[in-house]
Enzyme design. Sequence first.
Site, mmCIF file in Angstrom:
data_model
loop_
_atom_site.group_PDB
_atom_site.id
_atom_site.type_symbol
_atom_site.label_atom_id
_atom_site.label_comp_id
_atom_site.label_asym_id
_atom_site.label_seq_id
_atom_site.Cartn_x
_atom_site.Cartn_y
_atom_site.Cartn_z
ATOM 1 N N CYS A 58 -1.792 3.829 10.846
ATOM 2 C CA CYS A 58 -1.667 5.079 11.607
ATOM 3 C C CYS A 58 -2.951 5.249 12.431
ATOM 4 O O CYS A 58 -3.625 6.273 12.368
ATOM 5 C CB CYS A 58 -1.413 6.277 10.699
ATOM 6 S SG CYS A 58 -2.580 6.477 9.338
ATOM 7 N N LYS A 97 7.285 5.303 2.823
ATOM 8 C CA LYS A 97 7.947 4.145 3.430
ATOM 9 C C LYS A 97 8.765 3.373 2.404
ATOM 10 O O LYS A 97 9.766 2.725 2.755
ATOM 11 C CB LYS A 97 6.919 3.254 4.122
ATOM 12 C CG LYS A 97 6.321 3.903 5.372
ATOM 13 C CD LYS A 97 5.430 2.954 6.126
ATOM 14 C CE LYS A 97 4.837 3.632 7.364
ATOM 15 N NZ LYS A 97 3.942 4.757 7.027
ATOM 16 N N ASP A 115 -0.011 -0.028 -5.193
ATOM 17 C CA ASP A 115 -1.126 0.446 -4.377
ATOM 18 C C ASP A 115 -2.417 0.115 -5.120
ATOM 19 O O ASP A 115 -2.460 0.152 -6.357
ATOM 20 C CB ASP A 115 -1.025 1.959 -4.141
ATOM 21 C CG ASP A 115 -1.919 2.429 -3.003
ATOM 22 O OD1 ASP A 115 -1.399 2.632 -1.887
ATOM 23 O OD2 ASP A 115 -3.135 2.573 -3.217
ATOM 24 N N CYS A 151 0.870 -1.185 0.000
ATOM 25 C CA CYS A 151 0.000 0.000 0.000
ATOM 26 C C CYS A 151 0.906 1.235 0.000
ATOM 27 O O CYS A 151 0.876 2.043 0.927
ATOM 28 C CB CYS A 151 -0.923 -0.005 1.205
ATOM 29 S SG CYS A 151 -1.882 -1.518 1.404
#
Length: 421
Positions: free
Chosen positions: A351, A232, A250, A226
């Site tokens: 997150c 990242k 993604d 993703c």
Amino acid sequence: MLTDIAERRRPAADALKDWGLAHRFAGSGDRAGIASLVYDALRRRASASWIMGSEAPRAVLIGALRLQQGLAAASVSALFSGERFAPAPLSAEERTRLETATLEDAPPEVAGDAPAFAMPELAAALGDDLLPELKALARRAPLDIRVNALRGRREDVMPALAAFDAAPTPHAPNGLRIPIGADGRGPALHVEAEFLDGWYEIQDEGSQLAALLAAPQPGETIVDLCAGGGGKTLALAAETANGARLIATDGDPRRLAPIHERLRRSGALADVRTPRTGRARADVLEDLDGRVDRVLVDAPCTGSGTWRRNPDAKWRLRPNSLALRTAEQTQVLDRAARLVKPGGRIVYVTCSLLPAENETAVAGLLSRWRGRFAVVPPDEVLAAGPASLRTAVRTTRHGIQMSPFRTGTDGFYVAVIARHG
């Protein structure tokens, strides 16, 4: 703008952009000041309404000036003078509430400025730290950057950022923290020569640490499932000194748009696989099934851990949006499970602070793939990070929870799951 955001349930950034386009006479300083007021009011919407006894935007703004900016009643009254463009003077009731109202008897969702329906999940995750964590989530976020190890060391770039008072982040070994201004904004680092030359990326320390705890190794085949804009992906490339075979993709091809320029600027090497849309859509990772050493799943989530940066998002959150996200997490974790080879690992990151998106999601994978996967003990995962993080972080049954109060970062969850067979 506060009325527009509330009535249309739209992102604050969109409302601010539209206002700026319709009021081109406003200078950049005015726009920045207005944005700061809007975001501060959204951060403290519930508690400001409580002390002012009203949910009207004017009341929320007045309350936020006291709660978020620490202004006394006399200072707020001076701003609400009614002169020229200033808002109408405070009423007697408004001034009295500013001077006397408190949050002593406020329920946690009000004192902590969080959606009431999410409180059971938040309480389960945060325990005795619930209110301190929610208050930390209502503060302004710091400005963190990650120095690109492919270009040089943190010490090499610090002199170039001395004018911004850059200092090492508390935990991340390649992070720097830049003080933000009184308006809640930091300097425009994206126009600095060092940024344009790829020496650093703007990235919260928690996100940096999540990539570090993924423990990528040179020689591995690693999929960033993703990848989005590639934050990242770039961190993984730097961590392995471009020594891993890194594939980024993604489910939403639009989210991948920025990654190409970021890879070029940073010197990071990655194979970007952009899925097609429509009837011609195909699985761009099919050739990798059962062959991947490490899959990073930076899963779509409610973003509850980023409420410091996106305070409007917490008021748009609804139970059905949580259900939608958990369904997406199930789907992406199962895709990761098919990719990883025996002996390989899935690194699950959100997150979020909500157990439904974290612990429950990992437990679901273990149940669906019974006997094929096992959680890597959190203490073993933490061994890949700095020693300071081990004493600050909150560990759970399956993973690691970073949070503003405990680690000074956004709220990030990390779990590592190993495949046995």
